[in-house]
Design a protein around this motif. Sequence first.
Motif, PDB file in Angstrom:
ATOM      1  N   ARG A  35      34.906  33.059  44.256  1.00 29.89           N
ATOM      2  CA  ARG A  35      34.320  34.397  44.042  1.00 29.89           C
ATOM      3  C   ARG A  35      34.195  34.679  42.544  1.00 29.89           C
ATOM      4  O   ARG A  35      33.166  35.143  42.067  1.00 29.89           O
ATOM      5  CB  ARG A  35      35.206  35.458  44.708  1.00 29.89           C
ATOM      6  N   GLU A  36      35.297  34.415  41.833  1.00 22.07           N
ATOM      7  CA  GLU A  36      35.316  34.661  40.394  1.00 22.07           C
ATOM      8  C   GLU A  36      34.287  33.769  39.692  1.00 22.07           C
ATOM      9  O   GLU A  36      33.553  34.206  38.801  1.00 22.07           O
ATOM     10  CB  GLU A  36      36.744  34.381  39.862  1.00 22.07           C
ATOM     11  N   GLU A  37      34.256  32.522  40.152  1.00 21.96           N
ATOM     12  CA  GLU A  37      33.335  31.559  39.568  1.00 21.96           C
ATOM     13  C   GLU A  37      31.888  32.010  39.804  1.00 21.96           C
ATOM     14  O   GLU A  37      31.032  31.896  38.929  1.00 21.96           O
ATOM     15  CB  GLU A  37      33.563  30.192  40.220  1.00 21.96           C
ATOM     16  N   ASN A  38      31.657  32.567  40.993  1.00 25.65           N
ATOM     17  CA  ASN A  38      30.326  33.037  41.356  1.00 25.65           C
ATOM     18  C   ASN A  38      29.862  34.158  40.422  1.00 25.65           C
ATOM     19  O   ASN A  38      28.718  34.178  39.968  1.00 25.65           O
ATOM     20  CB  ASN A  38      30.363  33.518  42.806  1.00 25.65           C
ATOM     21  N   ARG A  39      30.809  35.076  40.099  1.00 19.84           N
ATOM     22  CA  ARG A  39      30.476  36.190  39.210  1.00 19.84           C
ATOM     23  C   ARG A  39      30.082  35.663  37.820  1.00 19.84           C
ATOM     24  O   ARG A  39      29.084  36.078  37.245  1.00 19.84           O
ATOM     25  CB  ARG A  39      31.689  37.124  39.093  1.00 19.84           C
ATOM     26  N   LEU A  67      29.040  32.672  37.116  1.00 19.66           N
ATOM     27  CA  LEU A  67      27.817  31.869  37.189  1.00 19.66           C
ATOM     28  C   LEU A  67      26.572  32.750  37.210  1.00 19.66           C
ATOM     29  O   LEU A  67      25.546  32.393  36.636  1.00 19.66           O
ATOM     30  CB  LEU A  67      27.852  30.966  38.426  1.00 19.66           C
ATOM     31  N   LYS A  68      26.703  33.928  37.881  1.00 12.39           N
ATOM     32  CA  LYS A  68      25.550  34.822  37.932  1.00 12.39           C
ATOM     33  C   LYS A  68      25.155  35.280  36.519  1.00 12.39           C
ATOM     34  O   LYS A  68      23.970  35.352  36.195  1.00 12.39           O
ATOM     35  CB  LYS A  68      25.870  36.045  38.799  1.00 12.39           C
ATOM     36  N   SER A  69      26.183  35.563  35.712  1.00 12.74           N
ATOM     37  CA  SER A  69      25.859  35.990  34.342  1.00 12.74           C
ATOM     38  C   SER A  69      25.275  34.831  33.547  1.00 12.74           C
ATOM     39  O   SER A  69      24.414  35.018  32.692  1.00 12.74           O
ATOM     40  CB  SER A  69      27.102  36.562  33.658  1.00 12.74           C
ATOM     41  N   LYS A  70      25.750  33.631  33.873  1.00 11.43           N
ATOM     42  CA  LYS A  70      25.203  32.443  33.178  1.00 11.43           C
ATOM     43  C   LYS A  70      23.742  32.231  33.543  1.00 11.43           C
ATOM     44  O   LYS A  70      22.939  31.782  32.712  1.00 11.43           O
ATOM     45  CB  LYS A  70      26.007  31.201  33.582  1.00 11.43           C
ATOM     46  N   VAL A  71      23.411  32.534  34.812  1.00  8.04           N
ATOM     47  CA  VAL A  71      22.044  32.303  35.290  1.00  8.04           C
ATOM     48  C   VAL A  71      21.049  33.062  34.421  1.00  8.04           C
ATOM     49  O   VAL A  71      19.989  32.528  34.047  1.00  8.04           O
ATOM     50  CB  VAL A  71      21.909  32.726  36.773  1.00  8.04           C
TER      51      VAL A  71
END
Lengths: 280, 182
Positions: A66-70, A72-76
């Motif tokens: 979940r944390e990684e997903n958050r 990664l979204k900002s990285k996108v």
Amino acid sequence: MRRREWLPLGLLVLAVLLLFSNRLEHRFSPREWLSRLSAAGQAASTTLLHNLGNAGVFFQNLDRLREENRLLKSKVDDLTVQVATLQEVARENELLRAEMGFASSHSVYGLRGADVTSKVVGSEPGSLIRALVIDSGRDAGLLPDMPVVTGRGLVGRVIEVNPTSAKVMLINDPRSSVAALVQRSRAAGLVKGQVDGSIIMDEIGRDEDVQVGDIVLTSGLGEVFPKGIVIGQVSEVLRNDTAMYQRAVINPSANLDSLEVVLIMTNPRGDAAGAGNGAR
Amino acid sequence: MQRVRAMEQGKRSGWAHFWLGVPVLAFLAMVDGAGVLRFGRARLGPDLVLVAVILWAFLGDAAAGAIWGFLGGLMLDTMSAAPFATHTVAMVAVGATLGAARLSLYADDQAWALVATVVSAAGYYALVIGLLLLQSWPVSLGASLRALVLPSVAIDAVTALILLPVFRLMQRRLFAGPVAVT
């Protein structure tokens, strides 16, 4: 003597006859018949087992994901801008390569005919030999001794070809030996697989300059591997004052333990005669 | 006497072992070939097909061990880069020899299962290495023994102890007693 008492002996004799069938490879090849049957099943089961393993890891790491997903979204968002820029560069690069007549499907190996992409569908069922089964074979133009690579470096070479599958001997197999050189100092040697799965660059002259961190490449000597493919990086140098040669432990650049897709160089010398070998 | 009666009840033709062996060994061979249970640089892990052949021979007789050895070996040879039939010859020899020892009388004794697995797995590796050497494959005996054979035999012994109850149950449900081939 009853039939059941003869059965073990009969099966042993049959097995020994099959062993001798290796000498009649071109006339009678039971392994080829069986490999046709098993290749599809092996590919399906390998995919299934790996997916099951991945599912287990997924549930174990849900919070972390979940944390990684958050993050990664900002990285996108950042990467979207970068991708747009790089697409422009790639387009420009493509035009330049086309102009220069380059084979462009694989930026690093395209020139050497790495034109067959294969999925790894199985591995050696034991630890004495280090080999892979891939889902391309004779039908795709593969022949024994063709080099196998990934985008990161050398993997091994084709050692057995069936119609729809092939076996690849990895560079860390104890039978593997690759002529190599150190990129920085041009010191030559032989990269050999070891029983424990490690890779050693052997037969380096005792006065040659080899240091930890040096990149090791194929030297092109010998018939199999073309010059300049990355093998790995020196992680330790083994010197002995009394020995004629020094040795270096190599950390392979390709991750030999978790290969999923590999490239087969059907025309490693880049010659016109060999170019016809690659069927796809 | 009861044991002998159970053995008589448990007799089945070789085909029963064959048809049971095909799915069981195919599944285990696929797991072996997928490499999901192999770890580390040396790719050590349980030899599931070998352990199954050893346990079936331990619970049965020479013919049962030979049939499973033949099937299991053939499946491994299809996936292996070793010369064809190397695994088959070694597994038939190990399965038949262990089955001929008639250790099924000790089917409930874990210590016997452990000893049988260690001896048979070591014998299997010795045969495979011997066959590879006979076919001019360079095998470093000392290094292979230290780095691969001894750890593999130990892992196989532990695996056999884990799988023994499953195979014993399978053998008793399907063969109603110690396995014997008619």
